[in-house]
Design a protein around this motif. Structure first.
Motif, PDB file in Angstrom:
ATOM      1  N   ASN A  14      59.733  12.865   6.838  1.00 59.09           N
ATOM      2  CA  ASN A  14      58.942  12.890   8.063  1.00 59.09           C
ATOM      3  C   ASN A  14      57.465  13.099   7.760  1.00 59.09           C
ATOM      4  N   GLY A  15      57.195  13.946   6.789  1.00 58.81           N
ATOM      5  CA  GLY A  15      55.802  14.215   6.423  1.00 58.81           C
ATOM      6  C   GLY A  15      55.103  12.959   5.953  1.00 58.81           C
ATOM      7  N   ILE A  16      55.777  12.199   5.059  1.00 60.32           N
ATOM      8  CA  ILE A  16      55.165  10.971   4.544  1.00 60.32           C
ATOM      9  C   ILE A  16      54.944   9.971   5.665  1.00 60.32           C
ATOM     10  N   THR A  17      55.967   9.827   6.547  1.00 63.61           N
ATOM     11  CA  THR A  17      55.827   8.894   7.669  1.00 63.61           C
ATOM     12  C   THR A  17      54.625   9.265   8.522  1.00 63.61           C
ATOM     13  N   THR A  18      54.484  10.561   8.821  1.00 65.02           N
ATOM     14  CA  THR A  18      53.364  11.022   9.636  1.00 65.02           C
ATOM     15  C   THR A  18      52.033  10.645   8.998  1.00 65.02           C
ATOM     16  N   VAL A  19      51.911  10.937   7.710  1.00 62.10           N
ATOM     17  CA  VAL A  19      50.646  10.664   7.025  1.00 62.10           C
ATOM     18  C   VAL A  19      50.336   9.172   7.041  1.00 62.10           C
ATOM     19  N   VAL A  20      51.356   8.352   6.727  1.00 62.28           N
ATOM     20  CA  VAL A  20      51.141   6.900   6.688  1.00 62.28           C
ATOM     21  C   VAL A  20      50.712   6.384   8.057  1.00 62.28           C
ATOM     22  N   LEU A  21      51.417   6.830   9.105  1.00 58.87           N
ATOM     23  CA  LEU A  21      51.088   6.350  10.450  1.00 58.87           C
ATOM     24  C   LEU A  21      49.690   6.791  10.855  1.00 58.87           C
ATOM     25  N   LEU A  22      49.333   8.052  10.550  1.00 59.98           N
ATOM     26  CA  LEU A  22      48.003   8.546  10.895  1.00 59.98           C
ATOM     27  C   LEU A  22      46.925   7.707  10.213  1.00 59.98           C
ATOM     28  N   LEU A  23      47.157   7.393   8.908  1.00 57.23           N
ATOM     29  CA  LEU A  23      46.186   6.573   8.180  1.00 57.23           C
ATOM     30  C   LEU A  23      46.054   5.196   8.821  1.00 57.23           C
ATOM     31  N   ALA A  24      47.192   4.617   9.207  1.00 59.13           N
ATOM     32  CA  ALA A  24      47.171   3.281   9.818  1.00 59.13           C
ATOM     33  C   ALA A  24      46.390   3.312  11.124  1.00 59.13           C
ATOM     34  N   ILE A  25      46.661   4.329  11.937  1.00 56.52           N
ATOM     35  CA  ILE A  25      45.958   4.436  13.220  1.00 56.52           C
ATOM     36  C   ILE A  25      44.459   4.611  12.975  1.00 56.52           C
ATOM     37  N   ALA A  26      44.120   5.483  12.045  1.00 54.10           N
ATOM     38  CA  ALA A  26      42.707   5.739  11.758  1.00 54.10           C
ATOM     39  C   ALA A  26      42.011   4.462  11.295  1.00 54.10           C
ATOM     40  N   TRP A  27      42.679   3.696  10.429  1.00 53.48           N
ATOM     41  CA  TRP A  27      42.072   2.468   9.920  1.00 53.48           C
ATOM     42  C   TRP A  27      41.836   1.468  11.047  1.00 53.48           C
ATOM     43  N   LEU A  28      42.890   1.277  11.923  1.00 50.18           N
ATOM     44  CA  LEU A  28      42.771   0.345  13.043  1.00 50.18           C
ATOM     45  C   LEU A  28      41.652   0.771  13.984  1.00 50.18           C
ATOM     46  N   SER A  30      39.047   2.700  13.378  1.00 50.75           N
ATOM     47  CA  SER A  30      37.698   2.602  12.814  1.00 50.75           C
ATOM     48  C   SER A  30      37.247   1.139  12.810  1.00 50.75           C
ATOM     49  N   TRP A  31      38.182   0.254  12.508  1.00 58.23           N
ATOM     50  CA  TRP A  31      37.851  -1.166  12.550  1.00 58.23           C
ATOM     51  C   TRP A  31      37.439  -1.576  13.954  1.00 58.23           C
ATOM     52  N   PHE A  32      38.215  -1.102  14.963  1.00 57.20           N
ATOM     53  CA  PHE A  32      37.941  -1.486  16.338  1.00 57.20           C
ATOM     54  C   PHE A  32      36.607  -0.923  16.813  1.00 57.20           C
ATOM     55  N   VAL A  33      36.364   0.357  16.530  1.00 59.56           N
ATOM     56  CA  VAL A  33      35.101   0.979  16.951  1.00 59.56           C
ATOM     57  C   VAL A  33      33.923   0.255  16.289  1.00 59.56           C
ATOM     58  N   ASP A  34      34.090  -0.071  15.016  1.00 61.15           N
ATOM     59  CA  ASP A  34      33.041  -0.786  14.301  1.00 61.15           C
ATOM     60  C   ASP A  34      32.741  -2.126  14.967  1.00 61.15           C
ATOM     61  N   TRP A  35      33.826  -2.842  15.298  1.00 66.46           N
ATOM     62  CA  TRP A  35      33.672  -4.166  15.892  1.00 66.46           C
ATOM     63  C   TRP A  35      33.148  -4.079  17.320  1.00 66.46           C
ATOM     64  N   ALA A  36      33.725  -3.180  18.115  1.00 66.13           N
ATOM     65  CA  ALA A  36      33.444  -3.157  19.551  1.00 66.13           C
ATOM     66  C   ALA A  36      32.181  -2.379  19.890  1.00 66.13           C
ATOM     67  N   VAL A  37      31.773  -1.429  19.032  1.00 66.06           N
ATOM     68  CA  VAL A  37      30.619  -0.603  19.387  1.00 66.06           C
ATOM     69  C   VAL A  37      29.489  -0.703  18.350  1.00 66.06           C
ATOM     70  N   LEU A  38      29.814  -0.346  17.102  1.00 62.67           N
ATOM     71  CA  LEU A  38      28.741  -0.149  16.116  1.00 62.67           C
ATOM     72  C   LEU A  38      27.989  -1.431  15.775  1.00 62.67           C
TER      73      LEU A  38
END
Lengths: 404, 256
Positions: A14-28, A30-38
């Motif tokens: 469960n710990g590994i799944t949590t970390v992987v999912l959090l990283l995926a969400i963070a990456w998506l 950051s990409w979206f904020v970069d594209w849509a705002v920055l």
């Protein structure tokens, strides 16, 4: 901390799944904020200046008036704007439960009159229509208030209906001159020029406004003991449910005019609205039937045993309960239809999604469909999400105190 | 014998007449040749095994069920398919159900005033006064503004009785009014019914509460397989039942 450990890191897996999912969400994200705002471009003279950057919001900035109001004359755009505001005010006011009485009639009469006066610019009411309305309102008042109104009030309703009948009769034999009451504060704008948000809102609001009572009647008819009424309702519901909305719309726009006598035309917008009403009513009828069937037989028997008439039993005992039960599926149907109105683009009506689509056609701004559709999706989401929240509010509000 | 409230009915006019009433559910003969006369002020208890047609019988009297053959006359009005006749009869006949059947979306007060306002066209204020006085009679005036779901079963059934009485009916039908109640709530409902009986209401009551039958009934009717097998005043009925089926039934419900 305890919550984190218990719910997200209870084991190695469960710990590994949590970390992987959090990283995926963070990456998506950051990409979206970069594209849509920055790196987004907010204003630009043309699409060329957007190349190589992030989101081209300049396109929305450039085209928003067309997206919202379509081909409505540009310098008159304040009219559809206020029409949209009038409809929103009307909807928000009628969402409040304290308004569910005679006030509702006023809200909708004034709101609708304002909306259509702004959209059309001029409303011509022929004398026959005035008499017809007098007849309908008078007869409706006399029937609906028959059991509760004072004799004076009932006679007033009857008199109104009488004026309607007399006027229509005089008109028919030609004794009464034809005249038209014109309310014409603005320039006339025909429906083919309407577009954008007001079109979507009018189709959805008035489509569902008429489909709802029709759906109730169909649901009651389907459960009727009278074989003729029952089979008519079943036939209608099954027929309408059995065909796609698009085919109904095409039939309304292409086939119907062929059957009309030559010289007679019905506005295309009105035909689309009628198709939407018929389609929605069949679905609403089935949802409401579910509510009717969920009521225990004892409720019908208790109402019968008291000596209530069928009409009283239905309006006072059965429908208030049945409709409460079906609020979630009913709002679900409403949300579905709000979005389905976008299918009218198939017969060339410029609803909100269609005008958004058309904004892409400009060669100067070609190549940014993502921004446009994201924007359109956002607007649709605002409407649908409010409906969904309202459904939740309504459920708790109406069930106050009725549950243990 | 506890026939304390039995009264002389020999000169009372008859308010319900059933003549040769028959009813079938498909092939199943649920009522066969029922003949019954109910006098004004008479209290009748109907008992019998389940499926004997006792509920169906009283439900035919206010046309919740349709009979197929025979005549039913209630207060001088013959039941037929004529909606006007049915409505007239329902205005005179109150009914209390096993499962209460209060309207859950209305407050107790609104449950009570609904029929007087809409069927009798009584002004709202007057209807509420009548309703409150009846709620006092069934001893729960403080619950007037609650919803049925907030009340106990016994309270709900008392509300249901008050609701039926709001129409000032001439006749009251009770369809197993205590069968759905927890044992400790049966008494509060029976007390209300006994009080009503003492005031001279014409009552037809389907129930297995033999104590109630002994206390207030003028006549006990035993039904089995759609027929009236035996009937008589409770003193006679319980002391020496004549029919074998009655004896079996009484043996089953009294010695358990």
């Amino acid at each position: 901390m305890g919550w984190l450990r218990q719910n997200l890191f209870s084991s190695w897996g469960n710990g590994i799944t949590t970390v992987v999912l959090l990283l995926a969400i963070a990456w998506l994200l950051s990409w979206f904020v970069d594209w849509a705002v920055l790196t987004a471009v907010w204003t630009a003279p043309s699409g060329q200046d957007c190349r190589g950057h992030g989101a081209c919001w300049a396109l929305i900035h450039e085209k928003y008036r067309y997206i919202f109001f379509g081909s409505f004359p540009y310098e008159q755009h304040w009219r559809p704007l206020f029409a949209v505001l009038a409809m929103l005010a009307m909807l928000i006011l009628s969402a409040d439960r304290r308004m569910w009485n005679k006030r509702l009639l006023w809200i909708w009469s004034i709101g609708s009159a304002t909306t259509f006066l702004l959209m059309f610019g001029q409303i011509n009411i022929s004398s026959s229509l005035i008499f017809f309305l007098a007849l309908v309102i008078g007869a409706g008042g006399a029937v609906l208030r028959a059991t509760v109104g004072s004799p004076i009030e009932i006679n007033a309703w009857r008199a109104l209906a009488g004026i309607g009948v007399a006027g229509l009769a005089l008109r028919l034999v030609g004794l009464f001159p034809a005249f038209t009451l014109s309310i014409a504060p603005f320039s006339y704008v025909e429906t083919s020029l309407w577009g954008g948000l007001p079109v979507t809102m009018i189709l959805a609001t008035y489509g569902l406004l008429f489909a709802f009572p029709l759906g109730i009647l169909l649901a009651l008819g389907r459960r009727s003991n009278l074989p003729l009424i029952k089979s008519l309702c079943v036939g209608f519901i099954e027929l309408i449910r059995g065909v796609p909305l698009i085919s109904l719309l095409i039939m309304a726009s292409v086939m119907l005019p062929l059957f009309l006598p030559s010289g007679m035309t019905i506005d295309k917008f009105l035909r689309a609205l009628v198709a939407v009403i018929l389609f929605a009513s069949a679905y609403i009828a089935e949802v409401i039937r579910g509510g009717l069937q969920s009521l225990p037989k004892g409720q019908f028997e208790a109402a019968d045993a008291m000596g209530l008439t069928y009409f009283q039993k239905t309006t006072l005992v059965i429908l208030p309960q049945a409709l409460r039960v079906v609020i979630p599926p009913l709002i679900n149907t409403f949300i579905g239809f709000f979005k389905d109105t976008s299918l009218v683009l198939i017969i060339g009506i410029f609803d909100f999604l269609n005008t958004a689509n058309q904004a892409l056609v400009d060669p100067k701004w070609a190549g940014f469909p993502g921004e446009i559709y994201l924007f359109a999706a956002f607007v649709y989401f605002c409407f649908c999400f409010s409906m969904s929240r309202y459904s939740k509010y309504l459920e708790t509000e109406l069930n106050k105190g009725t549950r243990r | 014998m506890a026939t304390s409230v039995a009264h002389d009915l020999s000169h009372a006019p008859s308010v319900i007449q059933l003549r040769g009433v028959n009813k079938w559910y498909g092939q199943f003969h649920v009522l066969s040749d029922i003949n019954l006369d109910v006098k004004q002020g008479e209290r009748i208890v109907i008992c019998g095994p389940s499926g004997s047609g006792k509920s169906t019988l009283i439900r035919c009297i206010n046309r919740l069920e349709e009979h197929q053959r025979g005549d039913i006359v209630v207060d001088g009005v013959t039941l037929s398919n004529d909606v006007k006749n049915i409505e007239t009869i329902r205005r005179e006949v109150g009914m209390v159900f096993q499962s209460f059947n209060l309207f859950p979306h209305l407050t107790i007060l609104d449950n009570l005033t609904l029929a007087p306002i809409w069927v009798k066209k009584m002004p709202k204020k007057e209807a509420e006064e009548v309703a409150m006085s009846l709620l006092k009679r069934v001893r729960i005036p403080e619950q007037a503004n609650k919803y049925p779901g907030q009340l106990s079963g016994g309270q709900q059934q008392r509300v249901a009785i008050a609701r039926a009485l709001c129409m000032r009916p001439k006749i009251m039908l009770f369809d197993e009014p205590t069968s759905a109640l927890d044992p400790e709530m049966v008494k509060e409902v029976l007390d209300v019914m006994i009080e009503l009986a003492k005031e001279g209401m014409t009552m037809l009551c389907v129930t297995h509460e033999m104590g109630f039958a002994r206390a207030v009934a003028d006549r006990v009717i035993f039904m089995d397989r759609g027929e009236i097998v035996e009937q008589g005043p409770p003193s006679e009925f319980f002391a020496n039942p004549r029919n074998e089926r009655t004896r079996t039934f009484l043996g089953q419900i009294l010695h358990h």
